[in-house]
Design an enzyme around this catalytic site. Sequence first.
Site, PDB file in Angstrom:
ATOM      1  N   ASP A 308       0.778  -1.005   0.259  1.00 39.87           N
ATOM      2  CA  ASP A 308       0.064  -0.019   0.074  1.00 39.87           C
ATOM      3  C   ASP A 308       0.730   1.311   0.065  1.00 39.87           C
ATOM      4  OD1 ASP A 308       0.855  -0.945   2.606  1.00 39.87           O
ATOM      5  OD2 ASP A 308      -0.470   0.593   3.443  1.00 39.87           O
ATOM      6  N   GLU A 309       0.219   2.265  -0.542  1.00 39.60           N
ATOM      7  CA  GLU A 309       0.969   3.624  -0.392  1.00 39.60           C
ATOM      8  C   GLU A 309       2.490   3.660  -0.625  1.00 39.60           C
ATOM      9  OE1 GLU A 309      -1.939   5.257   3.077  1.00 39.60           O
ATOM     10  OE2 GLU A 309      -0.432   3.910   3.735  1.00 39.60           O
TER      11      GLU A 309
END
Length: 498
Positions: A308-309
């Site tokens: 993620d991210e």
Amino acid sequence: MAIVGTSRMRDLVPAPVSARPEPDQDFRIGASTSIRASGAAVAAGEFLAGLLRPATGYPLPVVDNGSVDGTITLALDPAGEAAGEAYRLSVRSGSVLVEASTEAVLFAGVQTLRQLLPAAINASEPRPGPWDISGGSVVDRPRFVHRGAMLDVARHFFTVAEVKRFIDEIARYKLNVLHLHLTDDQGWRIEILSWPRLAEVGGASQIGGGPSGYFTQADYREIVAHAAARHVTVIPEIDVPGHVNAALSAYPELNADGVAPQPFLRSGSAVGFSSLWTDAEVTYRFLDDVLGEVAALTPGDYLHLGADEAHATSEDGYATFITRALEMVSRHGKRAIGWHEILTANPPASVVAQYWGKTGDSELVRAAVARGNTVVVSPSTRAYLDMKYTTETPIGFKWAAYIDVADAYGWDPGSFLDGVPEDAVLGVEAPLWTETVERFDQVEYMAFPRLAAIAELGWSPASAHDWPDFARRLAAQGPRWTERGVTFYRSEQVPWPD
Ligand code: TNX
């Protein structure tokens, strides 16, 4: 359905597929009650005996034969397995029977039985009783295979004893997955023998810089075994290629400039600023060693790659990295799961995406499901246990939403994602990120009662969904949490008994 009299069989959380209370058939546990179980049902029998002995003070021997009269019988009926996971529970004044198709669902039946006893059964020392199990019958089976909670032990560290207690509490609500977020910018919490500084250096910090730590591999095995005994599978998450400041600070050679950054101790919501160096072979040696050791500690099918991210990773670097990471996960005999951004790397259909978006509209997920990928749903507006309940509650973020109990309950995991059919949904999971959560009583406060709502969405048939009824049943859990010393948020939406 009209409510006639009271029976704890009407108060079950999660709601069973069907329940037929028979208030004149209560079974009274007494000093001479025994638990009958044989073969693979003995573990559930011993577990039940262990639950009942402290408060009742009765010996409750687990026996494998003798008359069923006056006993609680736990039985496995593997022939029923073909029809899918299910248990049947029958409480008559003369005997109790829990019959199940698998050990896991027999254990779920034991958790139901527990809620049919008075709240005082949760006491850790003898109480007067009487110990009546509410009479009647239940037929029950899970809706989704994946019913999870996630605990972030990276932002703030929690001990083995605390994680075990969390497992005990989630298992009561028939959750069967504990996803442990083991690594992040602020801390690396799992010992890796081939890269010892990850835990020694990367584990010595947490947000705010307070006391922290890491799980040795022996600690981690202890957690996994405790979970397994409660039919909870641990999914370990090694978050890569972003969220890696702790790893970079432990090993200078993982940094493109050869310089280790300082530990990242600041509180708040900064994310997405660190990245592994996706062009360097050392990165892949590191990752393969880590995933190999973590796979060896993991009896479950899945390793979670985070993914993620990764805002500090180039697009090309991300795709290359994920492709190589996925190949390693398979080589170590596991299946990969990742936050839904992993789908941007166009992974094979075997990869599971964990969706954390705010709405049900995701073209990325729709397209991946059309290619055969499956999903676990964790909408940040519904299932995020780190969101504040209301503007008044002290702990948590609010970037996704305020989530009071009715919000946590008021959606359907099977139809949340537009254009994604229910059969592509493995289940539901509630993540508890801990940037703002420093102590274990705060973990409990954020988790309960919302996690019970998520558990019901994962277990109960969609047809059982009914907020007023859920709020009433949830209220009956309050005294149980109080009895066990579990901190919970007394939401004004729930008619808690005084
Ligand atoms: C986003 S959700 C994150 C986490 C934070 C969380 C705080 C996700 C996959 N990443 O790194 O802890 O928000 O709410």
